[in-house]
Motif scaffolding. Structure first.
Motif, PDB file in Angstrom:
ATOM      1  N   GLY A  82     -35.591   6.899  14.781  1.00  0.00           N
ATOM      2  CA  GLY A  82     -35.315   7.713  15.897  1.00  0.00           C
ATOM      3  C   GLY A  82     -36.647   8.545  16.217  1.00  0.00           C
ATOM      4  N   VAL A  83     -36.773   9.396  15.003  1.00  0.00           N
ATOM      5  CA  VAL A  83     -37.987  10.088  15.347  1.00  0.00           C
ATOM      6  C   VAL A  83     -39.383   9.589  15.561  1.00  0.00           C
ATOM      7  N   LEU A  84     -39.393   8.388  15.032  1.00  0.00           N
ATOM      8  CA  LEU A  84     -40.619   7.479  15.018  1.00  0.00           C
ATOM      9  C   LEU A  84     -40.772   6.831  16.415  1.00  0.00           C
ATOM     10  N   ALA A  85     -39.549   6.500  17.039  1.00  0.00           N
ATOM     11  CA  ALA A  85     -39.651   6.181  18.307  1.00  0.00           C
ATOM     12  C   ALA A  85     -39.919   6.956  19.321  1.00  0.00           C
ATOM     13  N   ILE A  86     -39.400   8.278  19.218  1.00  0.00           N
ATOM     14  CA  ILE A  86     -39.746   9.264  20.132  1.00  0.00           C
ATOM     15  C   ILE A  86     -41.295   9.455  19.985  1.00  0.00           C
ATOM     16  N   ASP A  87     -41.875   9.819  18.688  1.00  0.00           N
ATOM     17  CA  ASP A  87     -43.328  10.000  18.641  1.00  0.00           C
ATOM     18  C   ASP A  87     -44.340   9.018  19.107  1.00  0.00           C
ATOM     19  N   LEU A  88     -43.665   7.775  19.061  1.00  0.00           N
ATOM     20  CA  LEU A  88     -44.457   6.488  19.834  1.00  0.00           C
ATOM     21  C   LEU A  88     -44.389   6.216  21.120  1.00  0.00           C
ATOM     22  N   PHE A  89     -42.982   6.451  21.666  1.00  0.00           N
ATOM     23  CA  PHE A  89     -42.759   6.010  22.968  1.00  0.00           C
ATOM     24  C   PHE A  89     -42.294   7.337  23.921  1.00  0.00           C
ATOM     25  N   GLY A  90     -42.212   8.457  23.291  1.00  0.00           N
ATOM     26  CA  GLY A  90     -41.811   9.721  24.043  1.00  0.00           C
ATOM     27  C   GLY A  90     -40.254   9.742  24.010  1.00  0.00           C
ATOM     28  N   GLU A  93     -34.159   7.307  27.308  1.00  0.00           N
ATOM     29  CA  GLU A  93     -33.396   6.541  26.653  1.00  0.00           C
ATOM     30  C   GLU A  93     -33.811   5.100  26.294  1.00  0.00           C
ATOM     31  N   LEU A  94     -35.194   4.837  26.812  1.00  0.00           N
ATOM     32  CA  LEU A  94     -35.739   3.564  26.408  1.00  0.00           C
ATOM     33  C   LEU A  94     -36.182   3.648  24.855  1.00  0.00           C
ATOM     34  N   ALA A  95     -36.722   4.797  24.606  1.00  0.00           N
ATOM     35  CA  ALA A  95     -37.133   5.043  23.044  1.00  0.00           C
ATOM     36  C   ALA A  95     -36.004   4.988  22.049  1.00  0.00           C
ATOM     37  N   LEU A  96     -35.013   5.719  22.413  1.00  0.00           N
ATOM     38  CA  LEU A  96     -33.686   5.646  21.557  1.00  0.00           C
ATOM     39  C   LEU A  96     -33.028   4.404  21.606  1.00  0.00           C
ATOM     40  N   GLY A  97     -33.255   3.436  22.677  1.00  0.00           N
ATOM     41  CA  GLY A  97     -32.455   2.182  22.398  1.00  0.00           C
ATOM     42  C   GLY A  97     -33.212   1.246  21.694  1.00  0.00           C
ATOM     43  N   LEU A  98     -34.611   1.351  21.999  1.00  0.00           N
ATOM     44  CA  LEU A  98     -35.662   0.701  21.197  1.00  0.00           C
ATOM     45  C   LEU A  98     -35.615   0.918  20.038  1.00  0.00           C
ATOM     46  N   THR A 100     -32.843   2.016  18.216  1.00  0.00           N
ATOM     47  CA  THR A 100     -31.746   1.396  17.538  1.00  0.00           C
ATOM     48  C   THR A 100     -31.748  -0.044  17.159  1.00  0.00           C
ATOM     49  N   ILE A 101     -32.190  -0.618  18.174  1.00  0.00           N
ATOM     50  CA  ILE A 101     -32.480  -2.157  17.794  1.00  0.00           C
ATOM     51  C   ILE A 101     -33.526  -2.507  16.664  1.00  0.00           C
ATOM     52  N   VAL A 102     -34.472  -1.618  16.811  1.00  0.00           N
ATOM     53  CA  VAL A 102     -35.427  -1.817  15.321  1.00  0.00           C
ATOM     54  C   VAL A 102     -34.792  -1.532  14.148  1.00  0.00           C
ATOM     55  N   VAL A 103     -34.178  -0.401  13.895  1.00  0.00           N
ATOM     56  CA  VAL A 103     -33.350   0.118  12.868  1.00  0.00           C
ATOM     57  C   VAL A 103     -32.116  -0.760  12.561  1.00  0.00           C
ATOM     58  N   THR A 104     -31.727  -1.420  13.238  1.00  0.00           N
ATOM     59  CA  THR A 104     -30.532  -2.400  13.284  1.00  0.00           C
ATOM     60  C   THR A 104     -31.213  -3.556  12.550  1.00  0.00           C
ATOM     61  N   PHE A 105     -32.113  -3.966  13.156  1.00  0.00           N
ATOM     62  CA  PHE A 105     -32.921  -5.214  12.722  1.00  0.00           C
ATOM     63  C   PHE A 105     -33.298  -5.359  11.103  1.00  0.00           C
ATOM     64  N   LEU A 106     -34.090  -4.010  10.882  1.00  0.00           N
ATOM     65  CA  LEU A 106     -34.652  -3.799   9.653  1.00  0.00           C
ATOM     66  C   LEU A 106     -33.558  -3.627   8.385  1.00  0.00           C
ATOM     67  N   ILE A 107     -32.602  -2.967   8.720  1.00  0.00           N
ATOM     68  CA  ILE A 107     -31.310  -2.722   7.792  1.00  0.00           C
ATOM     69  C   ILE A 107     -30.882  -4.166   7.477  1.00  0.00           C
ATOM     70  N   LEU A 108     -30.578  -4.905   8.595  1.00  0.00           N
ATOM     71  CA  LEU A 108     -29.896  -6.174   8.412  1.00  0.00           C
ATOM     72  C   LEU A 108     -30.862  -7.074   7.667  1.00  0.00           C
ATOM     73  N   VAL A 109     -32.201  -7.308   7.889  1.00  0.00           N
ATOM     74  CA  VAL A 109     -32.914  -8.090   6.979  1.00  0.00           C
ATOM     75  C   VAL A 109     -33.232  -7.396   5.605  1.00  0.00           C
ATOM     76  N   PHE A 110     -33.675  -6.250   5.498  1.00  0.00           N
ATOM     77  CA  PHE A 110     -34.077  -5.919   4.236  1.00  0.00           C
ATOM     78  C   PHE A 110     -33.367  -5.145   3.237  1.00  0.00           C
ATOM     79  N   SER A 111     -32.012  -4.536   4.221  1.00  0.00           N
ATOM     80  CA  SER A 111     -31.228  -3.754   3.291  1.00  0.00           C
ATOM     81  C   SER A 111     -29.969  -4.426   3.149  1.00  0.00           C
ATOM     82  N   GLU A 112     -29.604  -5.513   3.964  1.00  0.00           N
ATOM     83  CA  GLU A 112     -28.204  -5.974   3.794  1.00  0.00           C
ATOM     84  C   GLU A 112     -28.178  -7.514   3.602  1.00  0.00           C
TER      85      GLU A 112
END
Length: 424
Positions: A82-90, A93-98, A100-112
């Motif tokens: 979330g912090v990275l998304a705010i730094d990159l995109f400000g 709601e768009l930054a937070l939604g993006l 959430t999608i990114v961290v979900t994908f990363l956790i699913l693939v690399f952590s689960e």
């Protein structure tokens, strides 16, 4: 967080995902490992296997420490994303939604998913290794895990969903053990596997299923002339022969062949001496389970028994060798000239009417009914309700047969045709 470079934040996120994946892999490996293989490795001196078994003995605490760290790491990874998304995109709601999608994908693939697939595929190798890490963590954070499990236990008690004790979960039933033997593959040689499976089936087999039928018993009738008795003793195929008088139901005893060899060779054997050499006959009910009969043979120091029905009539004869053959397979033909091979030739096979239905089913892959008669002759007589003539054809279930020879109110030989495979 604003003072931390984005590259460092991304590196930290990668480390968190890797750590989360390691804990996911450890969880799957510990839950999917073969506990019997771990026990064998522990008996062989493997410290990792023993540590893994100790952890599995307290599954609630094992899962508690794994999920404690896994959830902490995943929460930290989500916050950092979330912090990275705010730094990159400000901020927005768009930054937070993006994020959430990114961290979900990363956790699913690399952590689960990926770690769990690896953990399940290499469970037996990974479990002893990860146990060296999980055991110290459990000791270090035991108060936290204990507190969490206290709430879990209370919740389970309220919902009445108390799990089965661990010891009961590890106990295998006879059917499960049989399936384990069947699916053991190359770990157990095929011949050994058949023996083990046959041992499990002894409880389902009775002495009536494997006995020598009454009409095939080699016995001596003392009402015969002495010369005929002496000739029968001299040419007997077995070491112990039942002796009766007039009718097989009037059994006098069992004659051990080695006791009469010297007397017979000296020509001094008469009927009174034969009576004196007899040992006490041993009778068993026809419905006795084969495994129980094996124990009875051992307890009574017997090797042969006469099988009787509910009316006390002799139905057959059972020997210790019959039981051993039921376990390890045929290793003798019993009498010279008897053919035991059963193989399809040009889509059919000729068998003796006295053949056991269980043997025919096992060796020819048939499905003849076993609830009633035990022999092919008995099955045909029951099915036809009459003594058939030679040349008669009949079908029982999916098995077609042709009666080749009938003699003395019995079906002597039958041609069995190989059933055709049923289309799926």
């Amino acid at each position: 967080m604003d003072s931390v470079p984005q590259s460092t934040q991304m590196m930290a996120l990668g480390v968190l995902l890797v750590l989360s994946g390691l804990f996911s892999m450890a969880e799957t490996a510990m839950m999917a490992c073969n506990r019997f293989r771990l026990k064998a490795a522990a008996r062989a001196g493997s410290r990792g296997a023993q540590r893994a078994l100790d952890l599995l003995a307290q599954t609630d605490k094992l899962l508690g420490v794994i999920l404690l760290f896994n959830n902490l790491i995943n929460a930290a990874a989500a916050t950092l994303t979330g912090v990275l998304a705010i730094d990159l995109f400000g901020e927005g709601e768009l930054a937070l939604g993006l994020g959430t999608i990114v961290v979900t994908f990363l956790i699913l693939v690399f952590s689960e998913i990926t770690p769990k697939v690896i953990g399940a595929g290499y469970a037996n190798s990974l479990a002893p290794v990860v146990a060296f890490v999980l055991a110290p963590l459990l000791r270090l954070f035991y108060p936290v895990v204990w507190t969490v499990n206290l709430f879990v236990s209370a919740l389970l008690k309220i919902t009445r969903l108390q799990p089965t004790r661990q010891e009961e979960n590890q106990t295998l039933s006879a059917d499960e053990l049989r399936a384990l033997m069947t699916e053991s593959g190359h770990f157990i040689p095929a011949a050994h596997r058949r023996i083990l499976i046959n041992l499990f089936e002894l409880e389902d087999v009775t002495v009536e299923d494997v006995m020598t039928p009454r009409n095939q018993i080699e016995a001596i009738d003392l009402e015969q002339p002495l010369e005929a008795i002496q000739e029968q003793i001299a040419t007997a195929h077995h070491g112990r022969v039942p002796v009766f008088e007039g009718d097989l139901d009037r059994v006098l005893g069992v004659l051990p062949q080695r006791r009469v060899v010297s007397a017979l060779s000296a020509g001094e054997l008469d009927k009174d001496e034969i009576r004196g050499l007899l040992t006490r006959p041993y009778f068993v009910p026809s419905a006795t389970p084969l495994y129980s009969q094996l124990q009875f043979f051992q307890e009574n120091r017997q090797r042969m028994a006469l099988v009787v029905n509910e009316y006390g009539e002799v139905e057959g004869l059972l020997t210790l060798e019959d039981i051993i053959e039921e376990i390890v397979g045929k290793f003798t033909t019993g009498q010279p000239g008897q053919v035991d091979a059963l193989n399809w030739t040009d889509g059919s096979v000729i068998v003796d009417g006295g053949r056991s239905l269980r043997e025919l089913n096992a060796k020819l892959g048939l499905s003849l009914p076993l609830e009633g008669p035990k022999t092919l002759n008995g099955l045909l007589l029951e099915h036809l309700q009459d003594i058939p003539e030679s040349g008669l054809s009949v079908r029982i279930g999916q098995v077609a047969m042709e009666i080749l020879h009938t003699e003395d109110r019995m079906v002597r030989s039958v041609r069995i045709f190989q059933p055709q495979a049923q289309p799926e």
